[in-house]
Design a protein around this motif. Structure first.
Motif, PDB file in Angstrom:
ATOM      1  N   ALA A 134       9.843   9.135 -12.584  1.00 47.42           N
ATOM      2  CA  ALA A 134      10.680   9.635 -10.945  1.00 47.42           C
ATOM      3  C   ALA A 134       9.697   9.772 -10.109  1.00 47.42           C
ATOM      4  N   GLU A 135       8.685  10.306  -9.690  1.00 46.56           N
ATOM      5  CA  GLU A 135       8.077  10.766  -8.900  1.00 46.56           C
ATOM      6  C   GLU A 135       7.825   9.810  -8.004  1.00 46.56           C
ATOM      7  N   ASP A 139       7.579  10.215  -2.586  1.00 43.19           N
ATOM      8  CA  ASP A 139       7.066   9.735  -1.475  1.00 43.19           C
ATOM      9  C   ASP A 139       7.639   8.987  -1.155  1.00 43.19           C
ATOM     10  N   ASP A 140       9.101   8.510  -1.765  1.00 41.00           N
ATOM     11  CA  ASP A 140       9.860   7.488  -0.672  1.00 41.00           C
ATOM     12  C   ASP A 140       9.373   6.152  -1.144  1.00 41.00           C
ATOM     13  N   LEU A 141       8.500   6.193  -2.160  1.00 43.49           N
ATOM     14  CA  LEU A 141       8.093   5.330  -2.721  1.00 43.49           C
ATOM     15  C   LEU A 141       9.430   3.539  -3.372  1.00 43.49           C
ATOM     16  N   ASP A 142      10.106   3.229  -2.997  1.00 40.38           N
ATOM     17  CA  ASP A 142      11.150   2.470  -3.679  1.00 40.38           C
ATOM     18  C   ASP A 142      11.510   1.292  -3.519  1.00 40.38           C
ATOM     19  N   GLY A 143      10.438   0.568  -3.072  1.00 39.50           N
ATOM     20  CA  GLY A 143      10.239  -1.104  -2.991  1.00 39.50           C
ATOM     21  C   GLY A 143      10.826  -1.873  -1.876  1.00 39.50           C
ATOM     22  N   THR A 397       5.072  -0.107  -0.905  1.00 40.12           N
ATOM     23  CA  THR A 397       6.241  -0.129  -0.720  1.00 40.12           C
ATOM     24  C   THR A 397       5.365   0.618   0.870  1.00 40.12           C
ATOM     25  N   GLN A 398       4.383   1.338   1.036  1.00 40.18           N
ATOM     26  CA  GLN A 398       3.586   1.861   1.715  1.00 40.18           C
ATOM     27  C   GLN A 398       1.821   1.373   1.670  1.00 40.18           C
ATOM     28  N   TRP A 399       2.240   1.030   0.517  1.00 36.34           N
ATOM     29  CA  TRP A 399       1.045   0.455   0.559  1.00 36.34           C
ATOM     30  C   TRP A 399       0.325  -0.956   0.541  1.00 36.34           C
ATOM     31  N   PRO A 437       3.594   9.605 -12.579  1.00 29.96           N
ATOM     32  CA  PRO A 437       2.346  10.670 -11.696  1.00 29.96           C
ATOM     33  C   PRO A 437       1.089  10.878 -11.203  1.00 29.96           C
ATOM     34  N   ALA A 438       0.385  10.286 -12.106  1.00 29.84           N
ATOM     35  CA  ALA A 438      -1.483  10.048 -11.906  1.00 29.84           C
ATOM     36  C   ALA A 438      -1.486   9.104 -10.857  1.00 29.84           C
ATOM     37  N   ILE A 439      -0.898   8.310 -10.525  1.00 29.77           N
ATOM     38  CA  ILE A 439      -0.894   7.304  -9.391  1.00 29.77           C
ATOM     39  C   ILE A 439      -0.464   8.146  -8.322  1.00 29.77           C
ATOM     40  N   MET A 440       0.339   8.838  -8.418  1.00 33.88           N
ATOM     41  CA  MET A 440       0.576   9.738  -7.121  1.00 33.88           C
ATOM     42  C   MET A 440      -0.014  10.285  -6.745  1.00 33.88           C
ATOM     43  N   ASP A 441      -1.017  11.306  -7.489  1.00 29.36           N
ATOM     44  CA  ASP A 441      -1.736  11.839  -7.521  1.00 29.36           C
ATOM     45  C   ASP A 441      -3.171  11.314  -6.892  1.00 29.36           C
ATOM     46  N   ALA A 442      -3.608  10.223  -7.357  1.00 23.18           N
ATOM     47  CA  ALA A 442      -4.595   9.424  -6.732  1.00 23.18           C
ATOM     48  C   ALA A 442      -4.558   8.551  -6.127  1.00 23.18           C
TER      49      ALA A 442
END
Lengths: 455, 88
Positions: A134-135, A139-143, A397-399, A437-442
């Motif tokens: 869900a995290e 950050d609106d990472l939805d594809g 989506t953003q990267w 969560p760890a991906i988002m943190d990175a």
């Protein structure tokens, strides 16, 4: 190392342990035991003594008629503790000699429930998977705007829309059929490909699907759900062209592949220069390299030939992650259930092209698409692969691929994975379970530190 | 005996933008020896893939620019996993 210590304490202590009306603690039984961290939470257990049923029986044999005596002079008591792993064999020997009341020391291995296997019911549902991922939504990472190719048996958008209760987008213009396959993108019968598409949309609900039904090859006959690798060669050539039309700063194509070869009988021998399973120079393996080099994220299912309960079709005698499923430029995805346990059929490494496979694991065997009917789980590493592909599409989506190259993203997913099994990489779980969560943190740290620019 | 169908995968080196006819000319074979539905697939590394009959695949082995035959194994989906017969 966790151990069970069998003791012969004073008679009144044995009586207290054996009598359910009384209470005796580990402290009562063993006191302090230097060198052992006793588990005070463990309630000591009285252990009856086996005694020959007849007077002339062998007092040391367990292969004869026995009775079990819980009399205080016969019974012993078990307590639980832990000794240091360093020099464990010597420590075990010393422990047995350190106290006259100790009559035996046994290993206390971790025990687990039986792994999820073919035919088992679902473990959790797709909402559980969505919650675990869900995290990404924070950050609106939805594809959104990301092309997500499902190379499989074709997609049925109507079924997806019904199950998800929202529209689903298939890009017909960028989809592709193998020769002889006449169905229209998004309008194929509900089957394995629809399951894969559903599972990819869990993490990337707004991704644009590209329908590539390579497993509907007519070369095998109209009723067999299988294709030929040459169809995948042609499909990848098409996808390369799709990727090349994207501007560099927006380049992003995620390719999910939940298929592979089950038998060495279908291949040339490893010594043959045209072999596929072990040969990075095979045209399809070269196409994977070419597509990844051009900026695509390529994901392959690790396969369903795990040692615990392999798929009945598995015929490789060992090292079943073969060909592109073990490609060094692709992410090889193993399967875990929603409780984080490896499903018993998820193939273990080493891989044939790259020994360090699978790379990571993702979720499978959950109630999801209902592509195979009510109550039937989305299963196999077939489901795990698109779940991971959805996470990759969400990140994209953003990267874009020119900001985080596919190789860098693979390393990021490996480095952030939730380590399971043996410490670090192992051939059961790879680097561990995909860890949003760890991906988002990175990613957030990367952004904060000014490394790379978002799309 | 079953007819020799064009199912053997080979590659051939050709200039960019080459057509199936170019491949046929280079290999010295006719259209009946290739899978024309499959056509000529650009591998984007200066080579192209095509499906030819087994006889042609053996014959072109060693022809300059031609390589193969390569395995063209059946591929199947990795799910739902099927129990082994004795697990039913």
């Amino acid at each position: 190392m966790r151990v069970l210590i069998q003791m012969k304490p004073d008679r009144d202590v044995v009586e207290a342990v054996a009598n359910p009306q009384l209470t005796a603690t580990t402290q009562d039984v063993a006191g302090s035991m230097p060198g052992v961290e006793l588990d005070q939470s463990f309630t000591p257990v009285a252990l009856p003594r086996p005694v020959p049923s007849t007077a002339e029986g062998d007092p040391l044999s367990l292969t004869q008629p026995l009775r079990f005596s819980m009399r205080p002079e016969d019974a012993t008591v078990l307590v639980r503790g832990e000794i240091h792993d360093y020099d464990a064999a010597s420590r075990l020997s010393m422990l047995a000699l350190s106290r006259s009341q100790i009559v035996g020391v046994s290993a206390d291995p971790v025990i687990q429930t039986s792994p999820t296997c073919p035919g088992d019911g679902p473990v959790g549902n797709w909402q559980d998977v969505k919650n675990l991922l869900a995290e990404l939504g924070a950050d609106d990472l939805d594809g959104s705007g990301i092309a997500l190719a499902i190379t499989d048996t074709g997609i049925n958008t109507q079924h997806l829309s019904n199950e998800l209760d929202r529209p689903v987008t298939v890009d017909a213009a960028r989809s592709w059929n193998p020769p002889g396959v006449t169905g229209k993108p998004g309008q194929f019968p509900v089957d394995h490909g629809t399951m894969c598409a559903f599972d990819a949309l869990i993490a990337a609900p707004k991704a644009t699907l590209i329908d590539v039904p390579v497993l509907l090859s007519q070369q095998q006959g109209p009723t067999v759900m299988s294709g030929l690798l040459s169809d995948a060669v042609a499909a990848y050539s098409h996808l390369w062209s799709v990727l090349e039309t994207m501007p560099d700063d927006k380049r992003a194509l995620v390719v999910s592949n939940s298929w592979g070869s089950f038998s060495p009988r279908w291949d040339f021998p490893p010594s043959h220069p045209g072999n596929y399973s072990d040969n990075p120079g095979h045209p399809f393996n070269l196409m994977v390299t070419a597509l990844e080099s051009a900026g695509a994220d390529v994901l392959f299912a690790a396969g369903n030939c795990g040692l615990d309960c392999p798929d009945g079709r598995c015929e490789f005698p060992d090292r079943p992650i073969v060909g592109a499923n073990s490609h060094p430029r692709a992410l090889s995805i193993g399967g875990v259930d929603t409780r984080g346990n490896r499903v018993g059929y998820s193939s273990q490494g080493p891989g044939r092209l790259d020994p360090n496979k699978p790379d990571i694991c993702a979720y499978t065997h959950f109630e999801g698409s209902h592509a195979f009917g009510a109550g039937e789980p989305d299963s196999g590493t077939s489901a795990a692969c698109p779940v991971a592909a959805g996470v990759v599409a969400a990140v994209r989506t953003q990267w874009s691929a020119n900001v985080i190259k596919p190789a860098e993203l693979r390393i990021l997913l490996q480095r952030t994975a939730d380590d399971r099994g043996a410490a670090g990489f192992d051939h059961d779980y790879g680097f561990g379970i995909i860890n949003v969560p760890a991906i988002m943190d990175a990613l957030r740290r990367r952004s904060k530190n000014g490394h790379g620019i978002r799309r | 005996m079953a007819p020799d169908k064009p199912t053997s995968l080979i590659t051939v080196t050709l200039p960019s933008g080459a057509t199936l006819e170019d491949a046929l000319r280079q290999l010295g074979i006719g259209r009946d020896a290739v899978d024309t539905d499959y056509g000529l697939v650009d591998l984007h590394n200066g080579t192209y893939a095509l499906l030819v009959t087994e006889a042609v695949a053996e014959r072109v082995h060693g022809t300059p620019g031609a390589q193969g035959p390569y395995a063209n194994p059946k591929i199947e989906p990795f799910g739902p996993p099927q129990p082994r017969p004795d697990e039913d």
